[in-house]
Write a protein that holds these residues in place. Structure first.
Motif, PDB file in Angstrom:
ATOM      1  N   VAL A  18     -37.279  55.380 -35.069  1.00  0.00           N
ATOM      2  CA  VAL A  18     -36.861  54.037 -35.958  1.00  0.00           C
ATOM      3  C   VAL A  18     -37.357  52.743 -34.975  1.00  0.00           C
ATOM      4  O   VAL A  18     -38.040  51.887 -35.650  1.00  0.00           O
ATOM      5  N   VAL A  19     -36.911  52.935 -33.657  1.00  0.00           N
ATOM      6  CA  VAL A  19     -37.375  51.872 -32.925  1.00  0.00           C
ATOM      7  C   VAL A  19     -38.837  51.686 -32.818  1.00  0.00           C
ATOM      8  O   VAL A  19     -39.391  50.442 -33.007  1.00  0.00           O
ATOM      9  N   LEU A  20     -39.406  52.754 -32.812  1.00  0.00           N
ATOM     10  CA  LEU A  20     -41.044  52.361 -32.670  1.00  0.00           C
ATOM     11  C   LEU A  20     -41.774  52.031 -33.753  1.00  0.00           C
ATOM     12  O   LEU A  20     -42.508  51.266 -34.026  1.00  0.00           O
ATOM     13  N   LEU A  21     -41.241  52.649 -35.033  1.00  0.00           N
ATOM     14  CA  LEU A  21     -41.453  52.163 -36.213  1.00  0.00           C
ATOM     15  C   LEU A  21     -41.207  50.511 -36.581  1.00  0.00           C
ATOM     16  O   LEU A  21     -42.096  49.795 -37.086  1.00  0.00           O
ATOM     17  N   SER A  22     -40.093  50.213 -36.352  1.00  0.00           N
ATOM     18  CA  SER A  22     -39.575  48.742 -36.395  1.00  0.00           C
ATOM     19  C   SER A  22     -40.412  47.749 -35.604  1.00  0.00           C
ATOM     20  O   SER A  22     -40.904  46.877 -35.845  1.00  0.00           O
ATOM     21  N   ILE A  23     -41.019  48.065 -34.219  1.00  0.00           N
ATOM     22  CA  ILE A  23     -41.744  47.755 -33.403  1.00  0.00           C
ATOM     23  C   ILE A  23     -43.099  47.348 -33.981  1.00  0.00           C
ATOM     24  O   ILE A  23     -43.786  46.362 -34.075  1.00  0.00           O
ATOM     25  N   GLU A  24     -43.632  48.491 -34.639  1.00  0.00           N
ATOM     26  CA  GLU A  24     -45.215  48.405 -35.340  1.00  0.00           C
ATOM     27  C   GLU A  24     -44.818  47.402 -36.375  1.00  0.00           C
ATOM     28  O   GLU A  24     -45.976  46.886 -36.886  1.00  0.00           O
ATOM     29  N   VAL A  25     -43.962  47.480 -37.388  1.00  0.00           N
ATOM     30  CA  VAL A  25     -43.848  46.368 -38.288  1.00  0.00           C
ATOM     31  C   VAL A  25     -43.733  45.042 -37.895  1.00  0.00           C
ATOM     32  O   VAL A  25     -44.445  44.322 -38.425  1.00  0.00           O
ATOM     33  N   SER A  26     -42.918  44.742 -36.939  1.00  0.00           N
ATOM     34  CA  SER A  26     -42.881  43.641 -36.091  1.00  0.00           C
ATOM     35  C   SER A  26     -44.312  43.103 -35.760  1.00  0.00           C
ATOM     36  O   SER A  26     -44.336  41.749 -35.711  1.00  0.00           O
ATOM     37  N   ASN A  27     -45.071  43.859 -35.123  1.00  0.00           N
ATOM     38  CA  ASN A  27     -46.498  43.501 -34.610  1.00  0.00           C
ATOM     39  C   ASN A  27     -47.414  42.771 -35.514  1.00  0.00           C
ATOM     40  O   ASN A  27     -48.116  42.281 -35.355  1.00  0.00           O
ATOM     41  N   ILE A  28     -46.883  42.983 -36.902  1.00  0.00           N
ATOM     42  CA  ILE A  28     -47.610  42.412 -37.959  1.00  0.00           C
ATOM     43  C   ILE A  28     -47.467  41.037 -38.167  1.00  0.00           C
ATOM     44  O   ILE A  28     -48.311  40.004 -38.420  1.00  0.00           O
ATOM     45  N   LEU A  29     -46.235  40.382 -37.910  1.00  0.00           N
ATOM     46  CA  LEU A  29     -45.781  39.271 -37.841  1.00  0.00           C
ATOM     47  C   LEU A  29     -46.726  38.283 -36.700  1.00  0.00           C
ATOM     48  O   LEU A  29     -46.664  38.874 -35.675  1.00  0.00           O
ATOM     49  N   PRO A  30     -47.060  36.917 -37.250  1.00  0.00           N
ATOM     50  CA  PRO A  30     -47.668  36.229 -36.072  1.00  0.00           C
ATOM     51  C   PRO A  30     -46.592  35.694 -35.208  1.00  0.00           C
ATOM     52  O   PRO A  30     -45.394  35.244 -35.970  1.00  0.00           O
ATOM     53  N   THR A  31     -46.939  35.708 -33.955  1.00  0.00           N
ATOM     54  CA  THR A  31     -45.850  35.729 -32.886  1.00  0.00           C
ATOM     55  C   THR A  31     -46.444  34.946 -31.600  1.00  0.00           C
ATOM     56  O   THR A  31     -47.578  34.850 -31.629  1.00  0.00           O
ATOM     57  N   LEU A  32     -45.705  34.911 -30.618  1.00  0.00           N
ATOM     58  CA  LEU A  32     -46.245  34.468 -29.322  1.00  0.00           C
ATOM     59  C   LEU A  32     -46.993  35.662 -28.925  1.00  0.00           C
ATOM     60  O   LEU A  32     -46.827  36.803 -29.017  1.00  0.00           O
ATOM     61  N   PRO A  33     -47.915  35.364 -27.691  1.00  0.00           N
ATOM     62  CA  PRO A  33     -48.716  36.390 -27.080  1.00  0.00           C
ATOM     63  C   PRO A  33     -47.789  37.361 -26.208  1.00  0.00           C
ATOM     64  O   PRO A  33     -46.696  37.037 -25.831  1.00  0.00           O
ATOM     65  N   GLY A  34     -48.084  38.660 -26.510  1.00  0.00           N
ATOM     66  CA  GLY A  34     -47.013  39.621 -25.944  1.00  0.00           C
ATOM     67  C   GLY A  34     -46.028  40.155 -26.818  1.00  0.00           C
ATOM     68  O   GLY A  34     -45.372  40.987 -26.586  1.00  0.00           O
ATOM     69  N   GLN A  35     -46.063  39.607 -28.027  1.00  0.00           N
ATOM     70  CA  GLN A  35     -45.066  39.855 -29.025  1.00  0.00           C
ATOM     71  C   GLN A  35     -43.785  39.571 -28.459  1.00  0.00           C
ATOM     72  O   GLN A  35     -42.702  40.224 -28.787  1.00  0.00           O
ATOM     73  N   LEU A  36     -43.556  38.431 -27.623  1.00  0.00           N
ATOM     74  CA  LEU A  36     -42.023  38.055 -27.247  1.00  0.00           C
ATOM     75  C   LEU A  36     -41.410  37.515 -28.368  1.00  0.00           C
ATOM     76  O   LEU A  36     -41.576  36.827 -29.173  1.00  0.00           O
ATOM     77  N   GLY A  37     -40.050  38.022 -28.300  1.00  0.00           N
ATOM     78  CA  GLY A  37     -39.109  37.941 -29.334  1.00  0.00           C
ATOM     79  C   GLY A  37     -39.039  38.801 -30.695  1.00  0.00           C
ATOM     80  O   GLY A  37     -38.033  39.300 -30.389  1.00  0.00           O
TER      81      GLY A  37
END
Length: 93
Positions: A18-37
């Motif tokens: 579930v942690v890995l799946l939620s990270i992959e879903v959150s990677n879709i969102l526009p964010t800072l470089p390196g997915q910080l936050g």
């Protein structure tokens, strides 16, 4: 799994999936470089109710660091190599 074991956290394989799946879903969102936050928020959301107030952020930060830190020296090597090639081409022209 290695990070969870290193921090001695009682996380099951299902929770880690579930942690890995939620990270992959959150990677879709526009964010800072390196997915910080967003990376940390995804991990905290997936482990909510399982890890304590100190364990959750520690797991999120160490897990993110073990994914990002190896990329930094490799990127620096690639940048240095590119700079050397660029300097050689300027001298030859």
């Amino acid at each position: 799994m290695a990070v969870a074991k290193a921090l001695d956290l009682p996380l099951s394989v299902a929770v880690l999936v579930v942690v890995l799946l939620s990270i992959e879903v959150s990677n879709i969102l526009p964010t800072l470089p390196g997915q910080l936050g967003t990376f940390e928020a995804a991990v905290l959301g997936a482990t909510a109710g399982i890890l304590g107030q100190a364990d959750g952020p520690a797991f999120a930060l160490v897990f993110h660091a073990q994914q990002i830190l190896p990329q930094i020296p490799l990127g620096m090597i690639a940048m240095a190599d590119t700079a050397v090639l660029r300097n050689r081409s300027k001298r030859n022209s």
